[in-house]
Design an enzyme around this catalytic site. Structure first.
Site, short mmCIF file in Angstrom:
data_model
loop_
_atom_site.label_atom_id
_atom_site.label_comp_id
_atom_site.label_asym_id
_atom_site.label_seq_id
_atom_site.Cartn_x
_atom_site.Cartn_y
_atom_site.Cartn_z
N ARG A 236 8.08 1.10 2.18
CA ARG A 236 7.16 2.23 2.37
C ARG A 236 7.49 3.03 3.62
NH1 ARG A 236 1.60 -0.17 2.85
NH2 ARG A 236 2.84 -1.79 3.83
N ASN B 289 2.08 0.33 -1.86
CA ASN B 289 2.33 -0.91 -2.59
C ASN B 289 1.34 -1.01 -3.73
OD1 ASN B 289 4.43 -1.77 -0.95
ND2 ASN B 289 3.14 -3.09 0.30
#
Length: 90
Positions: free
Chosen positions: A18, A36
């Site tokens: 990320r 996520n």
């Protein structure tokens, strides 16, 4: 401007995916978010030009060191009309 949703499969959580996605997206001038998902995948929603999108997706197929991407699924995204930068959502 295009809007897409990409779901990245493989070893993509716990490897900084990320954070690196945000960094790459910001360098490219892409707006949207990354997060996520409970199933172990990472979701990317991006709003950008076609060239920016190609660059982001090319990177997403590799990911950061430690990631092992096995598949990237993409589809059109019709959510928000406009994003403000590129963020990491929880």
């Amino acid at each position: 401007m295009e809007q897409i949703r990409a779901v990245v499969h493989g070893v993509v959580q716990g490897v900084g995916f990320r954070y690196h996605t945000r960094q790459v997206a910001q360098q490219l001038g892409v707006e949207g978010f990354v997060r996520n998902r409970p199933d172990g995948t990472v979701e990317i929603v991006a709003q950008c030009s076609s060239d920016q999108l190609k660059s982001l997706l090319h990177w997403a197929h590799q990911g950061p060191a430690g990631a092992r991407v096995t598949q990237v699924e993409t589809e059109p995204y019709t959510g928000a009309d406009r994003f403000d930068g590129f963020t990491i959502e929880r």
